[in-house]
Scaffold this active site. Structure first.
Site: not given
Ligand code: ZN
Length: 456
Positions: A56, A61, A82, A121, A207, A232, A235, A269, A320
């Protein structure tokens, strides 16, 4: 066929000595023979273990790692992180995405990851419009993987809503918008584009149940049956509560009721999985993708490992948010979480493999096969020749043999000289801890970060 010869190799059942691997032109192991002859083989310079798949990843990021570590009085959590991510995305071009992913994927390979599942995404331009070529951003990641030499499972991801029940997208989410029909088209197009690539495959991404409605998910799964699906799920407690308030069921229960969980599913997760859900997921032979450093960084919670492994649940690991790009650190943190909770030592493991580091490494790698939609995670016939050559002369590994070597590899963390070479599809991608494109990649990454700094 090319022949590679290792002084020792960790095969699925046990360590073997003087191991010869025959590898075909597509990078697949055609034969593994212990106590074999070296004739005509390329000599590997240390003990060999399977490479680790990363189940993942959100490559972009990587550029934000470490930027959300400031304490705030109202209690910083996942949701404020976020918001920081959305601000960063207002700037990112396809060229930037490729630069960041290339830097990241090279770091991954150097750390021992040999394949990445890119949960993707970030489909649209910064204004939220589709690119003229809608798969532009996905293609940028495929190119980055090629430069880095890492295997890739591209996971284009459905994103239609800003909350359970089809809430509208917020401005920061418009880059993610894609309809079920558009997603299916993109996956079919990427299938064609990667058909001749031996190191790439394509899976379905959803997502989350916040960002995609069950009817839309159903549409995608119907159009692309029998394919690996990543999502996901569970989580955050807030996410679980939102889902229960909306439909009366937890996200995991909702997925199982509507689509029937099975071995195609990669549940990312699953931190707040309930005992009943553990029963369902382990029976279904679905995979849970644990991302311990990200989950720890975001304060998500701790996965109920005791109950899950008591039911022989399957797992792998993911980077992630890229706060750490080191499979050993993720496995260590996971084990240490278990120890701190239980106030006991050496918890992971079983009768077959009592060595904790070896058990964690081998099971996480082998558990990754289905989500990767590729034969990876084991050194045996029919699997990809993705492996690490360890450096027996490294202070952490000196005089270690067998599964004790793997324990020291996973748990002793001083220095960074444990991995000598990395082979992916039978080709040497890392030589003496170095990647041939690393300087160029770093310069290009730096340029992207300078542009961002100037724009911020
Ligand atoms: Zn994620």
């Amino acid at each position: 066929m090319t022949a590679l010869f290792a002084p020792a190799a960790r095969l699925p059942e046990a360590w073997a000595s003087n191991v010869r691997f025959e590898v075909d032109s597509r990078g697949v192991i055609g034969a593994v023979t212990a106590n074999a002859s070296t004739a005509g083989a390329e000599m590997l310079r240390g003990p060999v273990i399977p490479g680790m798949p990363d189940l993942h990843s959100h490559a972009f990021q990587r550029a934000m790692a470490g930027l959300a570590e400031v304490r705030s009085e109202d209690g910083d959590d996942f949701w404020s992180w976020r918001e920081a991510m959305y601000r960063f995305l207002a700037f990112l071009t396809p060229d930037d995405a490729e630069a960041i992913a290339t830097q990241l994927y090279i770091e991954m390979v150097k750390a021992g990851y040999t394949r990445v599942c890119e949960f993707h995404y970030l489909h649209n331009d910064p204004g939220g419009a589709r690119y003229r070529e809608p798969a532009t951003m996905a293609q940028a990641h495929l190119l980055a993987a090629k430069t880095a030499g890492i295997g890739i499972t591209m996971v284009p991801t459905l994103y239609t809503s800003g909350g359970c029940g089809g809430k509208p997208l917020k401005d920061g989410q418009k880059r993610f918008a894609i309809t079920p029909v558009q997603l299916v088209d993109m996956i079919r197009q990427l299938d064609k584009e990667t058909a001749s690539e031996v190191n790439a495959s394509v899976a379905i991404g959803l997502h989350s149940l916040r960002a995609a409605q069950p009817s839309e998910i159903g549409e995608v799964l119907k159009a692309l049956p029998a394919r690996a699906v990543h999502i996901h799920v569970s989580e955050q407690t807030k996410e679980v509560e939102e889902c229960v308030a909306w439909c009366g069921r937890t996200p995991m229960a909702e997925l199982d009721r509507d689509f029937g969980l099975d071995e195609r599913w990669n549940l990312v997760h699953a931190t707040h999985i309930t005992p009943e859900e553990i029963e369902i997921v382990s029976k279904a032979r679905a995979t849970v993708a644990l991302c311990p450093t990200t989950e720890g960084n975001l304060g998500d919670g701790f996965f109920p490992a005791e109950e899950y492994f008591a039911r022989h649940g399957i797992f792998g690991i993911g980077t992630d948010s890229q706060i750490s790009v080191d499979p050993r650190e993720d496995l260590r943190l996971f084990e240490y979480g278990r120890r701190l909770k239980a106030q006991k030592r050496a918890i992971s493991g079983d009768q077959c493999v009592p060595n904790v580091g070896a058990w964690l490494w081998l099971n996480a790698a082998a558990g990754s096969e289905k989500p990767c939609a590729a034969p990876v995670g084991k050194l045996q016939k029919g699997y990809r020749a993705d492996f690490l050559v360890l450096n027996s002369g490294s202070p952490n590994l000196y005089q270690r043999v067998g599964d004790t070597l793997l324990d020291s590899f996973v748990f002793a963390s001083a220095g960074n000289s444990d991995i000598r070479d990395v082979f992916i599809g039978g080709k040497r991608v890392i030589v003496d801890g170095r990647h041939p494109a690393e300087e160029q990649a770093r310069a290009r990454f730096a340029h992207t970060m300078e542009r961002w700094k100037a724009a911020a």
